[in-house]
Design an enzyme around this catalytic site. Sequence first.
Site, PDB file in Angstrom:
ATOM      1  N   ASN A  41       0.771  -1.264  -0.002  1.00  0.00           N
ATOM      2  CA  ASN A  41       0.197  -0.024  -0.031  1.00  0.00           C
ATOM      3  C   ASN A  41       0.841   1.212  -0.093  1.00  0.00           C
ATOM      4  OD1 ASN A  41      -1.805   2.152   0.751  1.00  0.00           O
ATOM      5  ND2 ASN A  41      -2.408   1.463   2.523  1.00  0.00           N
ATOM      6  N   LYS A  55       0.262   4.154  -0.417  1.00  0.00           N
ATOM      7  CA  LYS A  55      -0.438   5.380   0.370  1.00  0.00           C
ATOM      8  C   LYS A  55      -0.195   6.697  -0.378  1.00  0.00           C
ATOM      9  CE  LYS A  55      -0.103   3.201   4.949  1.00  0.00           C
ATOM     10  NZ  LYS A  55      -0.038   3.128   6.217  1.00  0.00           N
ATOM     11  N   HIS A 100      -9.605   1.051   4.892  1.00  0.00           N
ATOM     12  CA  HIS A 100      -7.967   1.303   5.669  1.00  0.00           C
ATOM     13  C   HIS A 100      -8.246   2.225   6.923  1.00  0.00           C
ATOM     14  CE1 HIS A 100      -4.068   2.595   6.611  1.00  0.00           C
ATOM     15  NE2 HIS A 100      -3.677   1.573   5.884  1.00  0.00           N
ATOM     16  N   GLU A 113      -6.781   4.618   7.833  1.00  0.00           N
ATOM     17  CA  GLU A 113      -6.742   6.031   7.446  1.00  0.00           C
ATOM     18  C   GLU A 113      -7.867   6.747   6.978  1.00  0.00           C
ATOM     19  OE1 GLU A 113      -3.069   5.668   5.485  1.00  0.00           O
ATOM     20  OE2 GLU A 113      -2.058   5.024   7.499  1.00  0.00           O
ATOM     21  N   GLU A 122      -5.088  -4.756  10.418  1.00  0.00           N
ATOM     22  CA  GLU A 122      -4.174  -3.679  10.722  1.00  0.00           C
ATOM     23  C   GLU A 122      -4.526  -2.940  12.047  1.00  0.00           C
ATOM     24  OE1 GLU A 122      -2.349  -2.860   6.464  1.00  0.00           O
ATOM     25  OE2 GLU A 122      -3.792  -1.158   7.224  1.00  0.00           O
ATOM     26  N   GLY A 138       2.590   2.435  10.917  1.00  0.00           N
ATOM     27  CA  GLY A 138       3.655   3.538  10.522  1.00  0.00           C
ATOM     28  C   GLY A 138       4.297   4.070  12.129  1.00  0.00           C
ATOM     29  N   SER A 190       3.690  -2.092  10.221  1.00  0.00           N
ATOM     30  CA  SER A 190       5.073  -2.014  10.502  1.00  0.00           C
ATOM     31  C   SER A 190       5.606  -3.413   9.968  1.00  0.00           C
ATOM     32  CB  SER A 190       5.491  -1.652  11.900  1.00  0.00           C
ATOM     33  OG  SER A 190       4.783  -0.202  12.213  1.00  0.00           O
TER      34      SER A 190
HETATM   35  P1  13P Z   1       3.121   0.498   7.621  1.00  0.00           P
HETATM   36  O1  13P Z   1       3.470  -0.835   6.962  1.00  0.00           O
HETATM   37  O2  13P Z   1       3.696   1.893   7.119  1.00  0.00           O
HETATM   38  O3  13P Z   1       2.878   0.357   9.091  1.00  0.00           O
HETATM   39  O4  13P Z   1       1.668   0.764   7.054  1.00  0.00           O
HETATM   40  C1  13P Z   1       0.836  -0.385   7.200  1.00  0.00           C
HETATM   41  C2  13P Z   1      -0.413  -0.184   6.486  1.00  0.00           C
HETATM   42  O5  13P Z   1      -1.158   0.693   6.833  1.00  0.00           O
HETATM   43  C3  13P Z   1      -0.834  -0.995   5.295  1.00  0.00           C
HETATM   44  O6  13P Z   1      -2.059  -0.683   4.619  1.00  0.00           O
END
Ligand code: 13P
Length: 257
Positions: free
Chosen positions: A9, A11, A96, A98, A168, A174, A214
């Site tokens: 992803n 982002k 997601h 976010e 997740e 992150g 992560s």
């Molecule tokens: P990170 O791997 O940067 O923690 O992000 C995970 C994520 O949100 C994948 O959709």
Amino acid sequence: MRRLFVAGNWKMNTLAKSGVALASGLAAELPASHPGVQVAVCPPFPYLSAVGQAVAGSGVELGAQNASQEKPGAFTGEIGVDMLVDVGCQWVILGHSERRAIYGETDELISKKTAAALAGGLSVMLCVGESRTEREGGQTEIVLDRQMAGSLSGIDAEGMKRVVIAYEPVWAIGTGLTATTEQAECAHRHLRNWLSTRYNSPLAEATRILYGGSVKPQNARSLMEQPNVDGALVGGASLKLEDFLPIVRAAQSLRPV
Ligand code: 13P
């Protein structure tokens, strides 16, 4: 045995040049589909076409990071499912954290998006996960149950053949804080039991549940080794070939051909 799935992803990262370079590098390393491990990248909307061309004919599939629940029409700024199919997407990430936290997406909206994506021919990576406060308050399973029930409302067993769940935990995204293998396995087992109760046991056994939060080359193998962890949805570490490729290789080492 379930096929592992490693998805990146991206982002809101990359520009055309860096995105295409990353995708081309990956496609060169993964020239053909691997029977034991599926791989996908999910770039930002403007680069779907170019990245799709860069991975065409390779072992790398293409996904988007969001989709509208609406049919074509007057929805300024939105991207429809037909458009994603048109530019070569097989996948879309929905729900997601976010999108839930920053853009206020509710389980009800996510279920509409899931239904629209499936109806339009896409496969869905549906994300669920608890916040730090929810975990500390002992609410993890209640939150997961609520998100699963709400986001999959109206989705029948046939539709579920094209749904992958991504667990997740928000506190691990992150942050560099990864769930322990035990925490991940425990949540994944809970999600699979939920699928068994809501649908049926063969469906629960067949549905892939990815871990996200992560994931790095250093922890990918131990996470994917867990019996109920069927792959990884990777954020930050999917932006560099030298990080993402070892995660794919770790998955391949768990499913030797
Ligand atoms: P990170 O791997 O940067 O923690 O992000 C995970 C994520 O949100 C994948 O959709």
